[in-house]
Write an enzyme that holds these catalytic residues in place. Structure first.
Site, mmCIF file in Angstrom:
data_model
loop_
_atom_site.group_PDB
_atom_site.id
_atom_site.type_symbol
_atom_site.label_atom_id
_atom_site.label_comp_id
_atom_site.label_asym_id
_atom_site.label_seq_id
_atom_site.Cartn_x
_atom_site.Cartn_y
_atom_site.Cartn_z
ATOM 1 N N TRP A 161 -6.288 -14.395 11.949
ATOM 2 C CA TRP A 161 -6.400 -12.925 12.046
ATOM 3 C C TRP A 161 -7.807 -12.457 12.361
ATOM 4 O O TRP A 161 -7.988 -11.443 13.004
ATOM 5 C CB TRP A 161 -5.881 -12.260 10.770
ATOM 6 C CG TRP A 161 -6.780 -12.371 9.568
ATOM 7 C CD1 TRP A 161 -6.864 -13.430 8.718
ATOM 8 C CD2 TRP A 161 -7.702 -11.400 9.074
ATOM 9 N NE1 TRP A 161 -7.775 -13.175 7.733
ATOM 10 C CE2 TRP A 161 -8.314 -11.924 7.916
ATOM 11 C CE3 TRP A 161 -8.082 -10.115 9.491
ATOM 12 C CZ2 TRP A 161 -9.274 -11.237 7.183
ATOM 13 C CZ3 TRP A 161 -9.033 -9.426 8.758
ATOM 14 C CH2 TRP A 161 -9.620 -9.985 7.615
ATOM 15 N N ASP A 163 -6.489 -14.535 2.122
ATOM 16 C CA ASP A 163 -7.538 -13.809 2.846
ATOM 17 C C ASP A 163 -8.432 -13.020 1.899
ATOM 18 O O ASP A 163 -8.021 -12.626 0.810
ATOM 19 C CB ASP A 163 -6.911 -12.844 3.867
ATOM 20 C CG ASP A 163 -6.014 -11.814 3.210
ATOM 21 O OD1 ASP A 163 -5.238 -12.197 2.316
ATOM 22 O OD2 ASP A 163 -6.098 -10.627 3.564
ATOM 23 N N GLU A 164 -9.624 -12.810 2.367
ATOM 24 C CA GLU A 164 -10.582 -11.883 1.757
ATOM 25 C C GLU A 164 -10.760 -12.073 0.251
ATOM 26 O O GLU A 164 -10.951 -11.109 -0.482
ATOM 27 C CB GLU A 164 -10.160 -10.434 2.040
ATOM 28 C CG GLU A 164 -10.108 -10.130 3.521
ATOM 29 C CD GLU A 164 -9.652 -8.714 3.828
ATOM 30 O OE1 GLU A 164 -10.318 -8.063 4.627
ATOM 31 O OE2 GLU A 164 -8.614 -8.278 3.298
ATOM 32 N N TYR A 184 -3.344 -5.943 15.725
ATOM 33 C CA TYR A 184 -3.447 -5.084 14.541
ATOM 34 C C TYR A 184 -2.976 -3.668 14.855
ATOM 35 O O TYR A 184 -3.663 -2.892 15.506
ATOM 36 C CB TYR A 184 -4.887 -5.132 13.992
ATOM 37 C CG TYR A 184 -5.002 -6.204 12.933
ATOM 38 C CD1 TYR A 184 -4.659 -7.520 13.235
ATOM 39 C CD2 TYR A 184 -5.378 -5.909 11.627
ATOM 40 C CE1 TYR A 184 -4.708 -8.507 12.267
ATOM 41 C CE2 TYR A 184 -5.438 -6.891 10.655
ATOM 42 C CZ TYR A 184 -5.102 -8.187 10.984
ATOM 43 O OH TYR A 184 -5.144 -9.166 10.021
ATOM 44 N N PHE A 185 -1.794 -3.348 14.358
ATOM 45 C CA PHE A 185 -1.165 -2.085 14.723
ATOM 46 C C PHE A 185 -1.501 -0.956 13.750
ATOM 47 O O PHE A 185 -0.956 0.134 13.847
ATOM 48 C CB PHE A 185 0.349 -2.260 14.842
ATOM 49 C CG PHE A 185 0.751 -3.232 15.922
ATOM 50 C CD1 PHE A 185 -0.149 -3.639 16.892
ATOM 51 C CD2 PHE A 185 2.048 -3.738 15.980
ATOM 52 C CE1 PHE A 185 0.211 -4.536 17.890
ATOM 53 C CE2 PHE A 185 2.423 -4.631 16.970
ATOM 54 C CZ PHE A 185 1.501 -5.029 17.926
ATOM 55 N N ASP A 186 -2.414 -1.241 12.820
ATOM 56 C CA ASP A 186 -2.908 -0.121 12.019
ATOM 57 C C ASP A 186 -4.046 0.594 12.744
ATOM 58 O O ASP A 186 -4.503 1.639 12.307
ATOM 59 C CB ASP A 186 -3.346 -0.568 10.615
ATOM 60 C CG ASP A 186 -4.066 -1.899 10.615
ATOM 61 O OD1 ASP A 186 -4.297 -2.469 11.701
ATOM 62 O OD2 ASP A 186 -4.413 -2.365 9.527
ATOM 63 N N ARG A 232 0.839 -1.210 0.000
ATOM 64 C CA ARG A 232 0.000 0.000 0.000
ATOM 65 C C ARG A 232 0.869 1.254 0.000
ATOM 66 O O ARG A 232 0.556 2.237 -0.639
ATOM 67 C CB ARG A 232 -0.926 -0.018 1.217
ATOM 68 C CG ARG A 232 -2.208 -0.811 1.030
ATOM 69 C CD ARG A 232 -1.967 -2.244 0.568
ATOM 70 N NE ARG A 232 -3.179 -3.008 0.444
ATOM 71 C CZ ARG A 232 -3.655 -3.826 1.388
ATOM 72 N NH1 ARG A 232 -2.970 -4.017 2.510
ATOM 73 N NH2 ARG A 232 -4.775 -4.463 1.204
ATOM 74 N N TRP A 242 -0.883 -2.911 8.412
ATOM 75 C CA TRP A 242 -1.264 -2.677 7.019
ATOM 76 C C TRP A 242 -1.034 -1.206 6.742
ATOM 77 O O TRP A 242 -1.308 -0.356 7.588
ATOM 78 C CB TRP A 242 -2.722 -3.102 6.800
ATOM 79 C CG TRP A 242 -2.893 -4.523 7.221
ATOM 80 C CD1 TRP A 242 -3.463 -4.971 8.372
ATOM 81 C CD2 TRP A 242 -2.406 -5.686 6.545
ATOM 82 N NE1 TRP A 242 -3.373 -6.338 8.442
ATOM 83 C CE2 TRP A 242 -2.732 -6.804 7.328
ATOM 84 C CE3 TRP A 242 -1.725 -5.894 5.343
ATOM 85 C CZ2 TRP A 242 -2.400 -8.108 6.966
ATOM 86 C CZ3 TRP A 242 -1.407 -7.177 4.972
ATOM 87 C CH2 TRP A 242 -1.740 -8.271 5.775
ATOM 88 N N HIS A 254 -6.709 -10.196 -3.593
ATOM 89 C CA HIS A 254 -5.683 -9.160 -3.365
ATOM 90 C C HIS A 254 -4.616 -9.168 -4.463
ATOM 91 O O HIS A 254 -3.433 -8.964 -4.183
ATOM 92 C CB HIS A 254 -5.010 -9.356 -2.005
ATOM 93 C CG HIS A 254 -5.856 -8.914 -0.846
ATOM 94 N ND1 HIS A 254 -6.033 -7.595 -0.508
ATOM 95 C CD2 HIS A 254 -6.594 -9.628 0.038
ATOM 96 C CE1 HIS A 254 -6.829 -7.512 0.547
ATOM 97 N NE2 HIS A 254 -7.193 -8.726 0.895
ATOM 98 N N GLU A 272 -2.129 1.091 4.442
ATOM 99 C CA GLU A 272 -2.985 2.053 3.726
ATOM 100 C C GLU A 272 -2.852 3.453 4.319
ATOM 101 O O GLU A 272 -2.784 4.444 3.599
ATOM 102 C CB GLU A 272 -4.458 1.628 3.806
ATOM 103 C CG GLU A 272 -4.830 0.454 2.946
ATOM 104 C CD GLU A 272 -4.709 -0.873 3.686
ATOM 105 O OE1 GLU A 272 -3.952 -0.946 4.680
ATOM 106 O OE2 GLU A 272 -5.372 -1.842 3.261
ATOM 107 N N ASP A 310 0.065 -7.024 -3.256
ATOM 108 C CA ASP A 310 -1.348 -6.790 -2.922
ATOM 109 C C ASP A 310 -1.961 -6.011 -4.075
ATOM 110 O O ASP A 310 -1.304 -5.768 -5.093
ATOM 111 C CB ASP A 310 -1.479 -6.032 -1.585
ATOM 112 C CG ASP A 310 -2.751 -6.419 -0.838
ATOM 113 O OD1 ASP A 310 -3.831 -6.309 -1.445
ATOM 114 O OD2 ASP A 310 -2.668 -6.833 0.332
HETATM 115 C C1 ACM Z 1 -5.916 -9.426 6.804
HETATM 116 O O1 ACM Z 1 -5.867 -8.560 7.693
HETATM 117 N N1 ACM Z 1 -6.702 -9.267 5.771
HETATM 118 C C2 ACM Z 1 -5.129 -10.627 6.888
#
Ligand code: ACM
Length: 758
Positions: A390, A323-324, A415-417, A164, A465, A266, A467, A193
C-alpha cells in the site's frame, strides 16, 4: 494578431443517448472481454423466454431470473435439464475449464448461450446483463456477438472499512452486488480498527458491547475525540448470523471475503474494551493506547479471536493488518522488553516480525494463509505471508522478488478515499486527488520484476478508508466509477486496455447505475479544460455525456448553486478575453439529485518566437535529471544526477530512481513551427508536468499532484519558440505522452521529430 476563435472538437466518446452528439454505439462491457466479435442482428428478450440450466448452473440461473424480474419486470421461467435443448432461449451450460472464471457467450438471433465453469457461467451472465439496454423499455434488444473471455488476474479486489463508519448488512450486500457486476471477486472487509470493533466474538463479548460503540463513548467523554471522523462515526457490529448471511450472499456472486482483524496496531477499540491487551507505557503516562502488548495474554486472546473468525469464513486467507504499528511504544513495555530478551530480538521491528510470524504459525495450523500490509516486511517477513503493498509498490516488489505472493494496492492509485477531482470542489477526502484515469493506467506487474517474479503478483485492489465516508451514498460516490477501472485493469488482458474505449463504456454504465440506484460520482463535463490561449476572444461548447443533465454556470468568479438558472447541454460560451476568465459550473443529473462542481481558467498569454539561430538546432529536448523528495518543482534543490541527455520522442522513457526519492526531469529546448496556424498543445501526463513556452506557463501546476485537463490553444507563426518544463519520471508517466502538438484545423498530430529541438 488576428482574432481567432477556437472551437473545441470532441473526439472523446460521448454517451449514445446524448442527442446532440453521435458516436458509433459499441458494446460496452466492463471489464473488456478477451475476445469479442460483434455481429449484425439482435436477440430480442421477452417475458416468454425460458432460462435453461443444468444442475450446477441452477443457482446462477435463479440469479439471472431474479435480476430480470427486479430490473426489467420480466418473469422468465427457469427449467433444469440433464441436457439443455438447443432451442432454449437462454442456455447456461456448465463446462469443465481449467481457467477459473473463463466463459463463452454467444448471442444469436434465436438464442443466448453461456458456457463455463461455476464462476464462468456467472461472469457470462454479467456480460449478458451489460448487453441489455439500461432502460426497461420493450423490445429489449441484445446485439448478436461472440465472446470468449477469461480473467488476467485471480485477485480483483475492493476493500471496505466498516470500523470508522459502520455499514449495515444491506449496505454491504449492495457493495458486493455491484462488485460482482464488474467481475471483482475479493471483498476485503476491514472489520476492526481503533474506532470500532465490528464482529461478534463469543468469548470476548465486550469487543462488541463496548468496542462497537466508540462513537457513543466519545459523546460521553469516555473515549478520545474522534477528530478525523466526519459526523463523529457510526456505531454498530455484525452478529455471527449477519456475517454468515453476507458470506452466503457473496458466495452466490463468486466473491470471496477477506476478513481483516488488525494487529498489533490499530487496536484501540479492542483495548478500550479489554485494557489489559494494551501496551502499557512503563512510565504510566496516559496516551492513546492502540498497540497490543506482545504478552502471552495478548497472543492467547488473538488466537481465540482468530479461531472464531476462521470458523466463520471459508476463505483460505485471513488479513491480520500489520500496518502503521506504533512500535516505539513497545520499547517501554515490560512484556515487550522481556520478550526481546527471551527471543533475542534486537529492536521493535523484530518484535513486530516475531508477532506476525507467531500469528502466521497459528493460522497455518488451521490451514489458513496470512495476508498483511507491507509493513510486515520489516524485521523479516513471515515465511508464507502474502503482502498487500500500500505504501507505493516498493514493498510488493521486494516481496515478489522474495517469491511471496503480492496484492498491489498502492497509494495513490488504489486509494479511493482521495477525492476524484479538484480537492477544493469535491467532498473532503484524504490525500491529493486520484482520477479514474490514474487508476486505469495503473499496471500491477511492475517493470522492475522479472517475468517469473511478476507471476507472484496475484492482482490488485482498490481501498477505501471510511473516516470521511459517513454513509452508503457517499461510499458509492467515492468508489464508483473508479472501481470499474480496477475491474478492467485486473480482468482484461494488457493488450485489451484502451482508455478511450473505457471512457465510452464507463459513461454507458450510468444507465445501469440509475437502474441500481447507485450513487456513482457524475462524469465531468467534456471540454472543461484549463486553457492558455493567445487569442483575444474565446468560444467553447460544453457537452455532457448523460441525457437530462443540467448545468448552472458563471464566468464572474462566483460559484453557481441550485438557485442559479439551469439549462440543458450543449452550452455555447463566448467571451472577449483580456487577461483571464474563470468558468465555474454546477452540474446535476437525475440520480439522487447529485451535483458536481467544476472550475476552468481560460488565460491569455502573449507568445513570441525566439530569435535563436535555427541552423545549430539538434533534434529532441535536452534534459537534466534531479533526484529529490520535493514535490514542488519551484522549490527543487537542483542536485543534478545526469545531464545532457535528449528527449526525442513524445514518450521519453526516463527511468525513475527507486530509493524513495522522486526523479524530476528538467527539460529545455525549442518548439519549432514550420507553418503559420492554430495549434493545440497538450500533455498526456495526469500528474505534473509544468510546461513553459516563451517563458509563459502553458500547462502548469506547481505541485506533484493531479492536474485537471490543461491545454494551450495557440495561433503560432512559423518560427522557433523557447520550450522548457519539469515533470516527474515515474511508471505511470512513462506510459503517457509528454507533449502532443496538434494542428487545430485538421485535428492531426504533428510528428514530434519535427517540433522538438534543443
Ligand atoms: C493503510 O492504508 N494504512 C493500509
Amino acid at each position: 494578431m488576428n482574432i481567432i476563435r477556437f472551437k473545441i472538437k470532441y473526439i472523446a466518446a460521448i454517451f449514445s443517448l446524448c442527442l446532440s452528439v453521435s458516436v458509433k454505439a459499441q458494446l460496452h462491457i466492463i471489464p473488456q472481454p478477451l475476445h469479442l466479435t460483434e455481429q449484425k442482428g439482435a436477440f430480442v428478450l421477452s417475458g416468454k423466454a425460458v432460462i435453461g440450466v443444468d444442475k450446477e448452473s441452477e443457482a446462477v440461473g435463479k440469479y439471472l431470473q431474479d435480476y430480470l424480474a427486479t430490473n426489467y419486470k420480466l418473469n422468465l421461467k427457469l427449467k433444469v435439464y440433464p441436457k439443455i435443448p438447443i432451442a432454449t432461449a437462454i442456455q447456461l451450460v456448465t463446462m469443465v475449464s481449467n481457467k477459473e472464471g473463463a466463459y463463452s457467450l454467444n448471442v444469436k438471433p434465436g438464442s443466448v448461450k453461456i458456457a463455463g465453469n461455476g464462476a464462468g457461467v456467472f461472469y457470462g451472465v454479467q456480460s449478458l446483463l451489460q448487453l441489455l439496454p439500461a432502460k426497461a423499455i420493450a423490445p429489449l434488444k441484445i446485439t448478436t456477438c461472440a465472446i470468449a473471455d477469461e480473467p488476467r488476474f485471480q485477485w480483483r479486489g475492493l476493500s471496505l472499512d466498516v470500523s470508522r463508519h459502520f455499514f449495515t448488512v444491506e449496505e454491504v450486500k449492495k457493495y458486493i452486488d455491484v462488485m460482482a457486476h464488474y467481475k471483482l471477486n475479493v471483498f476485503h472487509w476491514h472489520l476492526t480498527d481503533d474506532e470500532g470493533w465490528r464482529i461478534q466474538i463469543d468469548k470476548y463479548p465486550k469487543l462488541t458491547e463496548v468496542g462497537s460503540k466508540i462513537s457513543f463513548y466519545e459523546k460521553q467523554g469516555k473515549f478520545r475525540k474522534l477528530d478525523n471522523l466526519i459526523d463523529g462515526g457510526r456505531d454498530g457490529f455484525y452478529t455471527k448470523n449477519d456475517i454468515r448471511e453476507v458470506i452466503k450472499y457473496a458466495q452466490a456472486r463468486y466473491v470471496t471475503i477477506l476478513p481483516e482483524i488488525e494487529m498489533p496496531g490499530h487496536s484501540e477499540a479492542a483495548i478500550f474494551a479489554y485494557p489489559e491487551l494494551g501496551c502499557q507505557d512503563s512510565t504510566g503516562a496516559k496516551h492513546r493506547v492502540r498497540m497490543l502488548d506482545p504478552s502471552e495474554h495478548t497472543f492467547g486472546f488473538m488466537e481465540d479471536v482468530l479461531t472464531e473468525v476462521i470458523a466463520l469464513f471459508p476463505n483460505q486467507y485471513i488479513h491480520i493488518g500489520g500496518d502503521e504499528a506504533e512500535m516505539i511504544d513497545w520499547l517501554k513495555s515490560p512484556a515487550a522488553v522481556a520478550l526481546m530478551k527471551k527471543e533475542g530480538l534486537k529492536n521493535e521491528k523484530e518484535i513486530q516480525s516475531y508477532f506476525i510470524k507467531r500469528i502466521e504459525k497459528f493460522l497455518l495450523s488451521k490451514n489458513k494463509k496470512l495476508v498483511g500490509w507491507d509493513e510486515i516486511l520489516q524485521g523479516g517477513l513471515a515465511e508464507s505471508a502474502t503482502v498487500m503493498s500500500w505504501q507505493g509498490e516498493a514493498g510488493g516488489i521486494a516481496a515478489a522478488q522474495m517469491h511471496h505472493h503480492v496484492v498491489m494496492t498502492p497509494l495513490p492509485y488504489m486509494y479511493f478515499d482521495a477525492p476524484q477531482a479538484n480537492e477544493e470542489l469535491e467532498p473532503v477526502g484524504w490525500n491529493p486527488p486520484v482520477t479514474w484515469q490514474m487508476v486505469y493506467n495503473y499496471e500491477p506487474q511492475s517493470k522492475e520484476l522479472s517475468p517469473q517474479e511478476a507471476e507472484y503478483i496475484l492482482g490488485a485492489q482498490g481501498n477505501i478508508w471510511a473516516e470521511k465516508v459517513p454513509n452508503a451514498l457517499h461510499l458509492q460516490y467515492m468508489v464508483y466509477p473508479r472501481a470499474l477501472a480496477v475491474a478492467e485493469l485486473t480482468w482484461s488482458s494488457k493488450a485489451n486496455k484502451n482508455i478511450n474505449r473505457f471512457e465510452y463504456k464507463m459513461k454507458q454504465q450510468y444507465g445501469y447505475f440509475k437502474l441500481w440506484n447507485l450513487n456513482a460520482r457524475l462524469p465531468n463535463i467534456v471540454g472543461m479544460d484549463n486553457i492558455v490561449t493567445n487569442s483575444n476572444q474565446f468560444g467553447l461548447v460544453l457537452q455532457y455525456p448523460l441525457l437530462g443533465a443540467q448545468i448552472r454556470y458563471s464566468v464572474n468568479g462566483k460559484m453557481p448553486d441550485s438557485n442559479a438558472k439551469a439549462q440543458g447541454f450543449p452550452v455555447n460560451i463566448s467571451a472577449m478575453l483580456k487577461d483571464s476568465l474563470v468558468l465555474k459550473t454546477y452540474t446535476t443529473w437525475t440520480l439522487n439529485k447529485q451535483h458536481i462542481f467544476q472550475v476552468a481558467t481560460i488565460k491569455h498569454a502573449n507568445i513570441t518566437a525566439s530569435n535563436v539561430d535555427q541552423a545549430g538546432l539538434i533534434p529532441g529536448l535536452g534534459y537534466e535529471l534531479i533526484k529529490s523528495k520535493e514535490t514542488n518543482f519551484a522549490k527543487l534543490d537542483t542536485t543534478v544526477i545526469a545531464t545532457s541527455a535528449v528527449v526525442n520522442t513524445t514518450n521519453p522513457m526516463v527511468l525513475p530512481v527507486t530509493d524513495g526519492d522522486l526523479t524530476w526531469v528538467k527539460m529545455s529546448g525549442y518548439l519549432k513551427i514550420d507553418v503559420d496556424g492554430d495549434y493545440e498543445l497538450t500533455s498526456g501526463f495526469e500528474v505534473s508536468p509544468a510546461l513553459f513556452l516563451d517563458g509563459k506557463p502553458v500547462i502548469y501546476k506547481n505541485k506533484n499532484t493531479y492536474v485537471e485537463p490543461q491545454k494551450a490553444l495557440l495561433h503560432l507563426k512559423k518560427g522557433v519558440y523557447n520550450l522548457s518544463g519539469y515533470y516527474i519520471a515515474d511508471n505511470i508517466n512513462r506510459m503517457q505522452d509528454l507533449l502532443l502538438l496538434k494542428e487545430a484545423a485538421t485535428d492531426k498530430l504533428v510528428d514530434p521529430g519535427k517540433y522538438m529541438f534543443h
